[in-house]
Scaffold this motif. Structure first.
Motif, short mmCIF file in Angstrom:
data_model
loop_
_atom_site.label_atom_id
_atom_site.label_comp_id
_atom_site.label_asym_id
_atom_site.label_seq_id
_atom_site.Cartn_x
_atom_site.Cartn_y
_atom_site.Cartn_z
N SER A 112 -2.12 -6.28 3.41
CA SER A 112 -2.07 -5.94 2.00
C SER A 112 -1.25 -6.93 1.18
O SER A 112 -0.27 -7.50 1.66
N SER A 113 -1.67 -7.10 -0.07
CA SER A 113 -0.93 -7.93 -1.01
C SER A 113 0.29 -7.16 -1.48
O SER A 113 0.39 -5.94 -1.29
N PRO A 114 1.26 -7.85 -2.12
CA PRO A 114 2.44 -7.14 -2.64
C PRO A 114 2.06 -6.03 -3.61
O PRO A 114 2.66 -4.95 -3.60
N GLU A 115 1.03 -6.26 -4.44
CA GLU A 115 0.61 -5.27 -5.42
C GLU A 115 0.05 -4.02 -4.74
O GLU A 115 0.37 -2.88 -5.10
N GLU A 116 -0.79 -4.24 -3.72
CA GLU A 116 -1.37 -3.11 -3.01
C GLU A 116 -0.30 -2.36 -2.23
O GLU A 116 -0.32 -1.13 -2.15
N THR A 117 0.67 -3.08 -1.68
CA THR A 117 1.75 -2.44 -0.95
C THR A 117 2.56 -1.54 -1.87
O THR A 117 2.90 -0.40 -1.51
N LYS A 118 2.87 -2.03 -3.08
CA LYS A 118 3.62 -1.21 -4.04
C LYS A 118 2.82 0.02 -4.45
O LYS A 118 3.38 1.11 -4.61
N LEU A 119 1.50 -0.15 -4.63
CA LEU A 119 0.65 0.98 -5.00
C LEU A 119 0.65 2.04 -3.89
O LEU A 119 0.80 3.23 -4.16
N ARG A 122 3.92 3.87 -3.86
CA ARG A 122 4.06 4.79 -5.00
C ARG A 122 3.23 6.05 -4.80
O ARG A 122 3.71 7.16 -5.02
N GLU A 180 -7.15 6.48 -5.94
CA GLU A 180 -7.74 5.53 -6.87
C GLU A 180 -9.14 5.97 -7.31
O GLU A 180 -9.50 5.85 -8.48
#
Length: 312
Positions: A112-119, A122, A180
């Motif tokens: 996962s990318s950093p953005e997907e990891t944060k999502l 959360r 999502e």
């Protein structure tokens, strides 16, 4: 042991295994106060102080805070009361750690990318109440109109996704994808249309005409192919679809050619919405339900196989 025996800090340290500076800190804090002092002013402790210190060490190793331990030592709280409360707190911590572990495994597996990891982090950090509100919002946004079909609403509510406290990595990934999906307005419109048909138990014309026996046979064969990992466009999938096409052609007195395959694909496409199919699959995974073979969405595989090398 003589109860009148007095111990220096050094002796307490040897008996308990605690550093001298730690015992001095507990003494200065009043948790284990000295019994008396020597003529030279050194602190001395009796047997009761030694026992308090040993209990203190045990409770600290179990993770209890000093203020709570002070109340236990002062007999304001019993060890049993504190142990029960602490065990409950540890249960919460364990669930949090298990959830974090599952998220990390999903991140590692998917790259996962950093953005997907944060999502993911959360969405999985939402409380049970917040997760329910997210699904309730989806339900209200999808079926909250005055013309909503009560049967469709009841059907979807009966299968509300509920992420467990200790989810597997697969359940975490499914929950993130599901969260999502339910926020997408296009998906909500698709779900509204499809759920209405499913709740009414409507069958396609092609299903009605060939009969339940052939349809059950079709679902079984396609489900077996899917469970075996057979690609609908592969050579392994060809015998499965060829046999089904011939069976359907015999019922309709048609030639099992490309034109008939295209016609079959179009007929089954009317009941197929891949995003709605995906929603139900994700709900099964999140809830930890055993997949029922005849509920596996077979139409996507069937349509692709019928159309061979063209998009379904």
């Amino acid at each position: 042991m003589d109860v009148t025996t007095l111990y220096s800090i050094g002796e307490l340290s040897r008996r308990t295994g605690l550093p001298v500076r730690t015992i001095r800190f507990y003494s200065d804090s009043g948790v284990v106060a000295p019994t008396t002092r020597s003529p030279a002013g050194y602190r001395l402790y009796d047997l009761d102080a030694l026992l308090r210190l040993e209990l203190l060490r045990t409770l600290r190793e179990l993770g209890m805070d000093l203020a709570t331990i002070q109340r236990v030592l002062d007999r304001e709280l019993s060890v049993a009361e504190v142990a029960a409360a602490h065990a409950d707190a540890m249960d919460v911590q364990i669930r949090v750690l298990q959830l974090r572990r599952s998220v990390l495994r999903v991140v590692a597996r998917r790259g996962s990318s950093p953005e997907e990891t944060k999502l993911m982090h959360r969405l999985t950090q939402l409380s049970g109440e917040e997760r329910r509100r997210l699904i309730d919002d989806f339900m209200d946004g999808t079926f909250g109109t005055v013309d909503a079909d009560p049967a469709a609403v009841a059907m979807v509510r009966a299968a509300t996704p509920d992420l467990p406290d200790d989810p597997s990595s697969e359940q975490v990934a499914a929950w993130v994808e599901l969260a999502e999906l339910v926020g997408d307005e296009d998906f909500r419109a698709r779900m509204r249309r499809t759920a209405r048909c499913q709740a009414a138990g409507r069958t396609l014309d092609i299903e009605s005409e060939v009969g339940e026996e052939l349809m059950e046979f079709t679902r079984q064969k396609v489900a077996e192919a899917m469970e075996s990992g057979i690609d609908p466009l592969s050579d392994r999938g060809a015998p499965v679809i060829d046999d089904l096409v011939h069976r359907f052609a015999e019922v309709f007195a048609r030639t099992p050619d490309t034109e008939f395959r295209d016609w079959m694909a179009q007929q089954f496409k009317e009941a197929h919405d891949p995003r709605v199919d995906r929603y139900w699959r994700l709900v099964w995974i999140v809830n930890g339900w055993q997949v029922v073979p005849n509920l596996i969405p077979v139409y996507p595989w069937l349509i692709q196989a019928l159309r061979n090398d063209r998009d379904a």
